[in-house]
Design an enzyme around this catalytic site. Structure first.
Site, PDB file in Angstrom:
ATOM      1  N   GLY A 141       5.274  -4.905   3.081  1.00 58.52           N
ATOM      2  CA  GLY A 141       5.772  -3.774   3.781  1.00 58.52           C
ATOM      3  C   GLY A 141       7.002  -3.078   2.658  1.00 58.52           C
ATOM      4  O   GLY A 141       7.251  -1.816   2.713  1.00 58.52           O
ATOM      5  N   HIS A 185      -2.750   1.100  -6.227  1.00 55.81           N
ATOM      6  CA  HIS A 185      -2.826  -0.011  -5.074  1.00 55.81           C
ATOM      7  C   HIS A 185      -4.479  -0.403  -4.913  1.00 55.81           C
ATOM      8  O   HIS A 185      -5.348   0.791  -4.807  1.00 55.81           O
ATOM      9  CB  HIS A 185      -2.149  -0.029  -3.757  1.00 55.81           C
ATOM     10  CG  HIS A 185      -2.452  -0.695  -3.056  1.00 55.81           C
ATOM     11  ND1 HIS A 185      -1.513  -1.441  -2.630  1.00 55.81           N
ATOM     12  CD2 HIS A 185      -3.797  -1.074  -2.538  1.00 55.81           C
ATOM     13  CE1 HIS A 185      -2.135  -2.225  -1.962  1.00 55.81           C
ATOM     14  NE2 HIS A 185      -3.253  -2.484  -1.993  1.00 55.81           N
ATOM     15  N   GLU A 252      -4.422  -8.203  -2.592  1.00 56.48           N
ATOM     16  CA  GLU A 252      -3.981  -6.970  -3.248  1.00 56.48           C
ATOM     17  C   GLU A 252      -3.637  -6.786  -5.120  1.00 56.48           C
ATOM     18  O   GLU A 252      -2.603  -7.933  -4.805  1.00 56.48           O
ATOM     19  CB  GLU A 252      -2.776  -6.578  -2.322  1.00 56.48           C
ATOM     20  CG  GLU A 252      -3.397  -6.505  -0.385  1.00 56.48           C
ATOM     21  CD  GLU A 252      -1.986  -5.386  -0.388  1.00 56.48           C
ATOM     22  OE1 GLU A 252      -2.270  -4.767   1.135  1.00 56.48           O
ATOM     23  OE2 GLU A 252      -0.973  -5.303  -0.424  1.00 56.48           O
ATOM     24  N   ARG A 268      -6.416 -11.393   6.603  1.00 58.68           N
ATOM     25  CA  ARG A 268      -6.952 -10.793   8.451  1.00 58.68           C
ATOM     26  C   ARG A 268      -7.975  -9.278   7.713  1.00 58.68           C
ATOM     27  O   ARG A 268      -7.986  -9.099   6.678  1.00 58.68           O
ATOM     28  CB  ARG A 268      -5.517 -10.251   8.623  1.00 58.68           C
ATOM     29  CG  ARG A 268      -4.590  -9.015   8.101  1.00 58.68           C
ATOM     30  CD  ARG A 268      -3.631  -8.507   9.708  1.00 58.68           C
ATOM     31  NE  ARG A 268      -2.560  -7.677   8.469  1.00 58.68           N
ATOM     32  CZ  ARG A 268      -3.167  -6.804   7.632  1.00 58.68           C
ATOM     33  NH1 ARG A 268      -3.851  -5.847   7.642  1.00 58.68           N
ATOM     34  NH2 ARG A 268      -2.219  -6.387   6.724  1.00 58.68           N
TER      35      ARG A 268
HETATM   36  C1  MV4 Z   1       5.032  -3.548  -6.596  1.00 60.90           C
HETATM   37  C2  MV4 Z   1       5.696  -2.334  -7.645  1.00 60.90           C
HETATM   38  C3  MV4 Z   1       6.062  -2.058  -9.172  1.00 60.90           C
HETATM   39  N1  MV4 Z   1       6.189  -2.876  -9.097  1.00 60.90           N
HETATM   40  N2  MV4 Z   1       6.097  -4.537  -7.656  1.00 60.90           N
HETATM   41  C4  MV4 Z   1       5.529  -1.803  -2.300  1.00 60.90           C
HETATM   42  C5  MV4 Z   1       5.293  -2.716  -1.017  1.00 60.90           C
HETATM   43  C6  MV4 Z   1       4.730  -4.432  -1.495  1.00 60.90           C
HETATM   44  N3  MV4 Z   1       3.328  -4.457  -1.610  1.00 60.90           N
HETATM   45  C7  MV4 Z   1       5.173  -3.857  -2.888  1.00 60.90           C
HETATM   46  N4  MV4 Z   1       5.069  -2.841  -3.182  1.00 60.90           N
HETATM   47  C8  MV4 Z   1       4.979  -2.548  -4.309  1.00 60.90           C
HETATM   48  N5  MV4 Z   1       5.724  -3.743  -5.667  1.00 60.90           N
HETATM   49  C9  MV4 Z   1       6.202  -4.657  -9.230  1.00 60.90           C
HETATM   50  N6  MV4 Z   1       6.324  -5.316  -9.785  1.00 60.90           N
HETATM   51  C10 MV4 Z   1       5.467  -1.147  -6.791  1.00 60.90           C
HETATM   52  C11 MV4 Z   1       4.993  -1.593  -5.454  1.00 60.90           C
HETATM   53  C12 MV4 Z   1       4.961  -0.202  -4.508  1.00 60.90           C
HETATM   54  C13 MV4 Z   1       3.899   0.170  -3.771  1.00 60.90           C
HETATM   55  C14 MV4 Z   1       2.880  -1.005  -4.226  1.00 60.90           C
HETATM   56  C15 MV4 Z   1       1.658  -0.360  -3.126  1.00 60.90           C
HETATM   57  C16 MV4 Z   1       1.816   1.339  -2.720  1.00 60.90           C
HETATM   58  C17 MV4 Z   1       2.186   1.695  -2.034  1.00 60.90           C
HETATM   59  C18 MV4 Z   1       3.621   1.388  -3.495  1.00 60.90           C
HETATM   60  C19 MV4 Z   1       4.670   2.279  -2.756  1.00 60.90           C
HETATM   61  C20 MV4 Z   1       5.773   2.578  -3.320  1.00 60.90           C
HETATM   62  C21 MV4 Z   1       6.112   1.126  -4.152  1.00 60.90           C
END
Ligand code: MV4
Length: 429
Positions: A141, A185, A252, A268
């Site tokens: 999150g 995503h 994810e 879930r």
């Molecule tokens: C990242 C990323 C960029 N590079 N990992 C945000 C929540 C967490 N579940 C993982 N996230 C991210 N991981 C790397 N190596 C950017 C995010 C991220 C993000 C990911 C999915 C959906 C929206 C997002 C918004 C900001 C940052």
């Protein structure tokens, strides 16, 4: 399925639709979730009083709590969900990443496990190349996540990530990854029975998010083709077969330049599961219950066909410009209908939205033969939807469905926040 249901609720939710529709209901405590929906003894008591055989955990609260699963089982009650050990594994982001990597799932390049010191972080970042991201092991999150774009950013990113992780999760373990600048995503839905059969049900594109809250989800992703879907689906199902996974789950990924990178697994059912239901024709909750009862999945991977296109809009009780929560009484309620239009909501005219919980009031999910037909139906359904008496995010969707990038499916995880910043300069996005 002919199964009688018992709804549990807090005192704040006594008038909720799920309570009205269930065969029986039990109040498990006062409004604060810690005293009701997270109150394990009260929930076990509700089962014992009513003779419930099984608990469906939904998608919040205790749905990914391994300790709860242990207690449910110790009382001879069936938990409709994965094994406690798999929930525990995926809750530890470092252990989860190590495990899925060893099972052949592609992960983001980064540290092997936790990073103990700032100097270790600096050495690794230099070797990997900037930008890098520091993440909390207990996270998810977005909390406890810090980007370092250059060596001079690293000390603060490292210490802030640690402090935030400790404050949010009581665990200051962090790890490092290469920072991906403009990914999408994309998450893969999986389903596994207790006889070793694991299927994937294609992907959902959930790139349109605000502050790590999903706003608009669709299936299939505008960015994938059949080959890319089948390839990642096969990798995921092979890995989860080796793991012995049970029930529904979501793997994810970040997707950038044609490559998938695992970020986490949710053990879930998810809020956005209806888009997968509409493109596959499968009722995921029914399948969860059948799996928990020991039944075989009735189909094989070759029977899973992704047909048409589905989009879900999460309707929140919030001002569509400021995103201030807007609890209160719903005076008018009209759900749109017709072929390919589904409104999942517990709201009705006269219902009072309590201020204590999440602001989600409903999900509008639309299906069409093509993405364009789906967008046409969504436009019409949004016009037909009425939720009066409170503010909702419906106007945001009326805007989004006119944006060229949205119509073209040309967006990444930052698109929505950039759009909101442009629309409302100076305001919080
Ligand atoms: C990242 C990323 C960029 N590079 N990992 C945000 C929540 C967490 N579940 C993982 N996230 C991210 N991981 C790397 N190596 C950017 C995010 C991220 C993000 C990911 C999915 C959906 C929206 C997002 C918004 C900001 C940052």
């Amino acid at each position: 399925m002919g199964i009688a249901t018992v709804a549990i609720h807090s005192t704040a939710d006594a008038d909720s639709m799920h309570v009205r529709l269930a065969d029986e209901s039990v109040c498990v405590g006062p409004p604060p979730a810690s005293q009701s929906y997270l109150n394990i003894p009260a929930i076990i008591s509700a089962c014992e009083i009513t003779g419930a055989d099984a608990i469906h955990p939904g998608y919040g609260f205790l749905s990914e709590n391994a300790h709860f699963v242990d207690i449910v089982k110790a009382h001879g009650i069936t938990f409709i969900g994965p094994e406690a050990d798999h929930i525990r594994l995926m809750g530890d982001k470092i252990a989860a990443k190590r495990a899925v990597k060893s099972l052949g799932i592609p992960t983001v390049p980064g540290s092997e496990g936790a990073i103990a010191s700032e100097s270790e972080a600096a050495d690794l970042a230099k070797a990997m190349g900037y930008p890098v991201l520091i993440k909390a092991a207990a996270g998810g999150g977005g909390r406890g996540m810090k980007v370092a774009r250059a060596p001079s950013d690293l000390p603060l990113a490292f210490s802030t990530a640690r402090t935030e992780a400790k404050a949010a999760f009581g665990d200051d373990s962090v790890y490092m990854e290469k920072y991906l600048e403009r990914p999408r995503h994309i998450e893969i839905q999986v389903i596994a029975d207790s006889h070793g059969k694991v299927l994937h049900l294609g992907e959902r594109d959930c790139s349109l998010q605000r502050r790590h809250q999903k706003v608009w989800e669709e299936a299939p992703s505008p960015a994938l083709n059949v080959d890319a879907r089948n390839q990642i689906g096969k990798v995921v199902t092979q890995a989860l077969t080796k793991l012995g996974y049970l029930g529904v789950g979501t793997v994810e990924f970040l997707y950038e330049n044609g490559q998938f990178f695992f970020i986490e697994m949710n053990t879930r059912l998810q809020v956005e599961h209806p888009v997968t239901e509409l493109v596959t024709g499968l009722d995921l909750v029914r399948e969860q219950i059948r799996i928990a009862d020991g039944s075989h999945l009735e189909l094989d991977q070759s029977d899973v066909v992704i047909a048409g296109h589905a989009i879900e809009c999460r309707i929140n009780a919030e001002n569509a410009f400021t995103f201030q929560p807007s609890p209160g009484k719903i005076t008018d309620f009209h759900a749109p209908g017709g072929l390919g239009v589904r409104m999942d909501s517990a709201a009705y005219a006269g219902y009072r939205i309590p201020p204590y919980y999440d602001s989600l009031v409903g999900k509008l999910i639309v299906h069409g033969k093509s993405r364009n037909e789906c967008l046409m139906r969504l436009r019409r359904a949004l016009d037909e939807l009425v939720i009066g008496g409170i503010e909702t995010t419906i106007p945001l969707f009326q805007e989004l469905i006119k944006q060229a990038d949205v119509l073209d499916g040309e967006y990444n995880i930052h698109w929505l926040e950039h759009y909101l910043a442009r629309r409302n300069p100076g305001a919080a996005t």
